[in-house]
Motif scaffolding. Structure first.
Motif, PDB file in Angstrom:
ATOM      1  N   PRO A  69       0.812  -1.224   0.000  1.00  0.00           N
ATOM      2  CA  PRO A  69       0.000   0.000   0.000  1.00  0.00           C
ATOM      3  C   PRO A  69       0.846   1.276   0.000  1.00  0.00           C
ATOM      4  CG  PRO A  69      -0.790  -1.534   1.665  1.00  0.00           C
ATOM      5  CD  PRO A  69       0.477  -2.111   1.127  1.00  0.00           C
ATOM      6  N   THR A  70       1.975   1.234   0.707  1.00  0.00           N
ATOM      7  CA  THR A  70       2.809   2.428   0.806  1.00  0.00           C
ATOM      8  C   THR A  70       3.359   2.824  -0.560  1.00  0.00           C
ATOM      9  OG1 THR A  70       3.445   1.618   2.968  1.00  0.00           O
ATOM     10  CG2 THR A  70       4.698   3.446   2.094  1.00  0.00           C
TER      11      THR A  70
ATOM     12  N   VAL B 170       0.503   4.295  -2.835  1.00  0.00           N
ATOM     13  CA  VAL B 170       0.139   5.691  -2.582  1.00  0.00           C
ATOM     14  C   VAL B 170       1.285   6.635  -2.953  1.00  0.00           C
ATOM     15  CG1 VAL B 170      -0.466   7.369  -0.792  1.00  0.00           C
ATOM     16  CG2 VAL B 170      -1.535   5.114  -0.800  1.00  0.00           C
ATOM     17  N   ASN B 171       2.514   6.230  -2.613  1.00  0.00           N
ATOM     18  CA  ASN B 171       3.658   7.085  -2.941  1.00  0.00           C
ATOM     19  C   ASN B 171       3.757   7.326  -4.436  1.00  0.00           C
ATOM     20  OD1 ASN B 171       4.779   7.852  -0.529  1.00  0.00           O
ATOM     21  ND2 ASN B 171       5.934   5.952  -0.293  1.00  0.00           N
TER      22      ASN B 171
ATOM     23  N   LEU C 251       1.080   9.730  -5.615  1.00  0.00           N
ATOM     24  CA  LEU C 251       1.295  11.120  -5.203  1.00  0.00           C
ATOM     25  C   LEU C 251       2.511  11.739  -5.877  1.00  0.00           C
ATOM     26  CD1 LEU C 251       0.505  10.949  -1.378  1.00  0.00           C
ATOM     27  CD2 LEU C 251      -0.852  12.047  -3.155  1.00  0.00           C
TER      28      LEU C 251
ATOM     29  N   LYS D  57      -7.902  10.159   2.252  1.00  0.00           N
ATOM     30  CA  LYS D  57      -7.468  11.247   3.138  1.00  0.00           C
ATOM     31  C   LYS D  57      -6.183  11.895   2.621  1.00  0.00           C
ATOM     32  CE  LYS D  57      -9.778  11.010   7.336  1.00  0.00           C
ATOM     33  NZ  LYS D  57     -10.184  12.072   8.229  1.00  0.00           N
ATOM     34  N   TYR D  58      -5.404  11.129   1.852  1.00  0.00           N
ATOM     35  CA  TYR D  58      -4.125  11.647   1.362  1.00  0.00           C
ATOM     36  C   TYR D  58      -4.279  12.459   0.080  1.00  0.00           C
ATOM     37  CZ  TYR D  58      -2.648   7.915   4.485  1.00  0.00           C
ATOM     38  OH  TYR D  58      -2.493   7.094   5.566  1.00  0.00           O
TER      39      TYR D  58
ATOM     40  N   THR E 130      -6.798  14.944  -0.653  1.00  0.00           N
ATOM     41  CA  THR E 130      -7.486  16.238  -0.680  1.00  0.00           C
ATOM     42  C   THR E 130      -6.473  17.334  -0.989  1.00  0.00           C
ATOM     43  OG1 THR E 130      -7.219  16.310   1.701  1.00  0.00           O
ATOM     44  CG2 THR E 130      -9.386  15.686   0.887  1.00  0.00           C
TER      45      THR E 130
ATOM     46  N   ARG F 147      -4.738  17.901  -3.522  1.00  0.00           N
ATOM     47  CA  ARG F 147      -3.530  17.527  -4.244  1.00  0.00           C
ATOM     48  C   ARG F 147      -3.635  17.738  -5.758  1.00  0.00           C
ATOM     49  NH1 ARG F 147       0.321  14.514  -1.563  1.00  0.00           N
ATOM     50  NH2 ARG F 147       0.235  15.084   0.618  1.00  0.00           N
TER      51      ARG F 147
ATOM     52  N   VAL G  97      -8.987   5.822   8.313  1.00  0.00           N
ATOM     53  CA  VAL G  97      -7.818   6.631   8.643  1.00  0.00           C
ATOM     54  C   VAL G  97      -8.400   7.807   9.408  1.00  0.00           C
ATOM     55  CG1 VAL G  97      -6.002   8.143   7.741  1.00  0.00           C
ATOM     56  CG2 VAL G  97      -6.418   5.941   6.661  1.00  0.00           C
TER      57      VAL G  97
ATOM     58  N   ASP H  58      -4.837  10.779  12.999  1.00  0.00           N
ATOM     59  CA  ASP H  58      -3.940   9.724  12.511  1.00  0.00           C
ATOM     60  C   ASP H  58      -2.517   9.884  13.056  1.00  0.00           C
ATOM     61  OD1 ASP H  58      -3.410   7.442  10.880  1.00  0.00           O
ATOM     62  OD2 ASP H  58      -2.406   8.746   9.438  1.00  0.00           O
TER      63      ASP H  58
ATOM     64  N   PHE I 158      -1.178  13.742   6.918  1.00  0.00           N
ATOM     65  CA  PHE I 158      -1.737  13.003   5.783  1.00  0.00           C
ATOM     66  C   PHE I 158      -0.878  13.062   4.511  1.00  0.00           C
ATOM     67  CE2 PHE I 158      -5.535  13.977   8.382  1.00  0.00           C
ATOM     68  CZ  PHE I 158      -5.795  12.672   8.745  1.00  0.00           C
ATOM     69  N   ALA I 159       0.298  12.499   4.598  1.00  0.00           N
ATOM     70  CA  ALA I 159       1.192  12.380   3.449  1.00  0.00           C
ATOM     71  C   ALA I 159       1.634  13.732   2.888  1.00  0.00           C
ATOM     72  CB  ALA I 159       0.572  11.529   2.339  1.00  0.00           C
ATOM     73  N   GLN I 160       1.471  14.770   3.685  1.00  0.00           N
ATOM     74  CA  GLN I 160       1.939  16.082   3.233  1.00  0.00           C
ATOM     75  C   GLN I 160       2.935  16.647   4.232  1.00  0.00           C
ATOM     76  OE1 GLN I 160      -0.493  18.805   0.834  1.00  0.00           O
ATOM     77  NE2 GLN I 160      -2.208  17.984   1.979  1.00  0.00           N
TER      78      GLN I 160
ATOM     79  N   LEU J  36       6.982   5.634   7.909  1.00  0.00           N
ATOM     80  CA  LEU J  36       6.934   5.729   6.445  1.00  0.00           C
ATOM     81  C   LEU J  36       5.639   5.139   5.901  1.00  0.00           C
ATOM     82  CD1 LEU J  36      10.591   4.878   5.372  1.00  0.00           C
ATOM     83  CD2 LEU J  36       9.456   7.096   5.283  1.00  0.00           C
ATOM     84  N   ASN J  37       5.195   4.009   6.488  1.00  0.00           N
ATOM     85  CA  ASN J  37       3.957   3.389   6.023  1.00  0.00           C
ATOM     86  C   ASN J  37       2.745   4.261   6.302  1.00  0.00           C
ATOM     87  OD1 ASN J  37       5.210   1.184   4.944  1.00  0.00           O
ATOM     88  ND2 ASN J  37       4.890  -0.115   6.729  1.00  0.00           N
TER      89      ASN J  37
ATOM     90  N   PHE K 255       2.994   7.459   5.998  1.00  0.00           N
ATOM     91  CA  PHE K 255       3.332   8.657   5.213  1.00  0.00           C
ATOM     92  C   PHE K 255       3.676   9.838   6.111  1.00  0.00           C
ATOM     93  CE2 PHE K 255       0.173   6.027   3.063  1.00  0.00           C
ATOM     94  CZ  PHE K 255       0.926   5.603   1.997  1.00  0.00           C
ATOM     95  N   MET K 256       4.324   9.540   7.245  1.00  0.00           N
ATOM     96  CA  MET K 256       4.723  10.608   8.148  1.00  0.00           C
ATOM     97  C   MET K 256       6.227  10.783   8.029  1.00  0.00           C
ATOM     98  SD  MET K 256       2.132   9.947  11.252  1.00  0.00           S
ATOM     99  CE  MET K 256       0.387   9.907  10.844  1.00  0.00           C
ATOM    100  N   TYR K 257       6.613  11.658   7.114  1.00  0.00           N
ATOM    101  CA  TYR K 257       8.022  11.763   6.740  1.00  0.00           C
ATOM    102  C   TYR K 257       8.909  12.457   7.777  1.00  0.00           C
ATOM    103  CZ  TYR K 257       5.874  10.211   2.442  1.00  0.00           C
ATOM    104  OH  TYR K 257       5.143   9.501   1.537  1.00  0.00           O
TER     105      TYR K 257
END
Lengths: 436, 296
Positions: free
Chosen positions: A85-86, A89-90, A93, A110-111, A113, A115, A419, A423, B51-53, B258-259, B261-263
């Motif tokens: 999954p990682t 999504v990566n 994005l 959730k990832y 919005t 974008r 999520v 989170d 959230f991945a940002q 990382l999984n 998405f918290m960089y």
């Protein structure tokens, strides 16, 4: 709920429409696209060099579906499988332009919005929106009652507010985030031979009787959701919305789980399909979070594994198919045609034989035998052996599906995969839990 | 004509400049592929996120948490505990096996065969090797069945698999080999004449091992230790599978971030890990001159 609640069940079986559609598909993409495009011959000529890249994961990028799509559509479909999954999504994005369409769990949304990575799909471009289950169209069941909104319910991210595709609208608009694909109701996988009594409540997951013999899925999206179902069932914690906890609720949850972990209550946390099958098949665990195909896999190995619903309800999940925002012209038209094809029945029937549901059952019905439809969707006893999509016997005649019909299962959702808004805090606290 | 043209131009490059030119390509690669990304990771670790940002806003809480939390302490204690236990087992074991192979086997053929035998388990893929621990150490596994069959235990032992014990077993199995290899490499360089001389002077085997072989093999052991250290400090696969995702280490914690998405926290933890591993490696290098090891 009865069969008549299902809109698809009202449609006559193998109706003229279904047959004509199949004929249509066989006659080639030119005809299939005729209604949407005024110059079909030109269209067929132009699209033959187009490739639609579909990024998914192993459960969705199935070679048989890819082959069928290439056979029936006038353009090429290239399925690519993200290893986890990682990565999935990566890649969406960071390299959206290397992909045309993708399918993903709605918890990922959730990832996305703000974008601008995903393309809004116009309701008028999607052929089957009027045949799609109301669960996705407006968040209600066929009988009109509202579905659970705990966790990431489908309706929470089904529509964009407008064509700029920046934020989700809780009420219907003309701009779909994606086309609903698969969904299901998950519950606990049970080894009845080793337990010897019925398991009917999520509370059993925390029962000291099974200390050291239960497993959860690793991670916060499913593992915590399952744990929350159990904690609420035992009465230990009362949540406002267990699918979207407050910090206090997270703290309390982690505290109780940590105490259990220190007592050695959990045998393991599993990360992938194979691990969950292995834990169950080897007898390492008696009770665990599990996915339907994994239960099927354990059973095809000749080991009894039950997957009945709990009285507090199921944990629901939902996968949709979205297109990427860079698409234009013919490429865009083909991507939309591919998304339409995905829900035109054949692919839906294929995945239904793995135990999932498709969002347009009416289209799926003509592609399944009476026996298959009865077993998978209506919860009836199988009149003959049930085969998996690859032709292997997975259930003997006479057996009916655990939990019953689609709405007996989907109609009783206690929580959706999630999520949470908190989170960041939850992931931080989950690490404390694993370290304890 | 040709030679008269080239030789003055060759002489025109001063030796210092020649050296600079020689290291430039590697330096550029190193700069672009290591230093710049590391710099970026460092910068990201100070930013706010959700959230991945990652937002371009200074957020110091990440570092405060990484440097002061009980979690960090617990992660490093757990990781070092693994490291110390594995080292205490693999170093003597590696030394002893290498010693046997180098000095007690007369046949080169047999030595090659045995060294190959040590490597055979590593011909299979990592995931397969890990899955095969379950039939051995699992609740229904061979070990438990043997223990119960012999009447030593009444019920299956749960801690054999999906536990810290299981992680340690897998580490020892995997990391004894580099210890053997590095020790054996150092031993192979000891001239037989030196051993001969010691024997002629009346030294016992124990004296030879302690006063002659061990000091000469120390650099090899130091390099083996570096391999063990970096393998354990950076491991996420073994600990995840063998520990059943119930054991948290420094590496696991980075992967969890990382999984999700918290960089920034993943970046901060990575920088800290890099500093810790580099410090260990630098102090270990005092025991081994790597350049000398590579030269000979």
């Amino acid at each position: 709920m009865t069969k008549s609640d299902l809109p698809a069940a009202k449609a006559p079986r193998r109706d003229a429409r279904g047959i004509s559609r199949r004929g249509l598909l066989k006659s080639g993409a030119a005809a299939a696209a005729a209604s949407a495009f005024p110059a079909p011959m030109l269209w067929a000529q132009n699209i033959k060099d187009i490739t639609i890249t579909h990024l998914g994961q192993s459960y969705s990028t199935i070679p048989e579906i890819e082959a069928k799509a290439n056979e029936e559509l006038g353009f090429k479909v290239d399925m690519q499988t993200a290893p986890d999954p990682t990565t999935h999504v990566n890649r969406l994005l960071t390299q959206p332009k290397t992909i045309d369409v993708t399918d993903m769990p709605n918890t990922n949304l959730k990832y996305f919005t703000g974008r601008g990575v995903l393309m809004p799909v116009n309701v008028s471009d999607y052929k089957y929106w009027d045949k799609t289950l109301s669960l996705f169209v407006n968040g209600t069941y066929p009988d009109g009652t509202e579905a659970s909104k705990q966790g990431m319910a489908p309706i929470k991210a089904q529509y964009w507010t407008d064509e700029t595709a920046q934020d989700y609208s809780p009420t219907p608009t003309d701009h779909l985030v994606g086309v609903p694909l698969y969904f299901n109701a998950d519950t606990l996988g049970i080894r009845p031979d080793l337990i010897g009594r019925p398991i009917e409540s999520w509370a059993e997951l925390l029962n000291p009787e099974f200390s050291g013999r239960v497993a959860l899925q690793d991670g916060v999206s499913i593992g915590v959701a399952d744990a929350a179902m159990a904690l609420e069932a035992t009465g230990e914690i009362t949540y406002g919305d267990k699918g979207n906890m407050t910090r206090e609720e997270i703290d309390k949850t982690i505290e109780v789980l940590t105490a259990l972990k220190r007592e050695g209550h959990f045998r393991s946390f599993w990360t992938n399909f194979d691990q969950s099958v292995q834990l169950m098949a080897s007898g390492e665990v008696l009770l665990q979070s599990m996915w339907s195909p994994a239960v099927t896999e354990v059973r095809t190995r000749g080991i009894d594994c039950k997957y009945n619903g709990m009285k507090e309800g199921y944990r629901g999940w939902y996968i949709m198919m979205s297109a990427m925002n860079h698409l234009e012209g013919l490429q865009r038209d083909c991507a939309i045609e591919y998304m339409n094809w995905m829900n035109s029945g054949w692919a839906g029937a294929f995945i239904s034989r793995q135990g999932f549901y498709n969002s347009v059952p009416e289209n799926v019905m003509p592609f399944m035998s009476e026996n298959e439809w009865g077993y998978w969707y209506d919860g009836k006893p199988a009149s003959e052996d049930i085969l998996n999509p690859y032709g292997k016997v997975m259930e003997k005649a006479g057996v009916s599906r655990d939990g019953g019909s689609i709405w007996e299962r989907m109609g009783n959702i206690g929580i959706w995969n999630t999520v949470m808004d908190e989170d960041r805090y939850l992931v931080r606290r989950w690490q404390d839990f694993i370290a304890a | 004509m040709l030679s008269s043209q080239t030789s003055p131009s060759r002489a025109a490059i001063p030796p210092k400049l020649a050296s600079v030119l020689q290291v430039t390509p590697m330096a550029l690669v190193f700069l672009l592929l290591v230093i710049v990304p590391l710099g970026l990771i460092f910068v990201v670790s100070f930013l706010d996120y959700n959230f991945a940002q990652v937002f371009p806003e200074l957020y110091l809480e990440t570092w405060v948490d990484v440097l002061t939390s009980d979690l960090t302490l617990a992660l490093y204690l757990k990781t070092f505990k693994f490291l110390v236990i594995v080292w205490v087992i693999t170093a003597p074991l590696g030394f002893a096996i290498a010693y046997f192979l180098a000095f007690h086997l007369r046949s080169t053929w047999l030595r090659t065969l045995l060294v190959t035998a040590i490597a055979i388990p590593f011909w299979t893929s990592g995931p397969i090797r890990m899955v095969s621990w379950v039939p051995l150490l699992g609740r229904e596994g061979v070990v438990n069945q043997a223990l119960m069959g012999m009447g030593i235990t009444d019920e299956p032992l749960g801690w054999l698999m999906y536990s810290e014990f299981a992680v340690l077993v897998a580490y020892v199995q995997m990391l004894t080999m580099p210890m053997i290899a590095t020790a054996l490499n150092s031993m192979a360089k000891i001239p037989p004449s030196v051993i001969q001389a010691a024997q002629d002077a009346g030294a016992s085997e124990w004296q030879i091992v302690r006063d002659l072989i061990f000091p000469l093999v120390r650099p090899g052991l130091a390099i083996g230790t570096i391999i063990v250290t970096t393998a354990i400090m950076g491991d996420v696969v073994m600990v995840k599978f063998m520990g059943g995702s119930q054991v948290n280490t420094v590496g696991m914690s980075i992967i969890t971030d990382l999984n999700a998405f918290m960089y920034p926290p993943a970046a901060a933890k990575s920088i800290l890990l890099l500093v810790v591993v580099l410090s260990i490696v630098i102090s270990l290098l005092r025991f081994a001159d790597i350049r000398k090891e590579l030269r000979s």
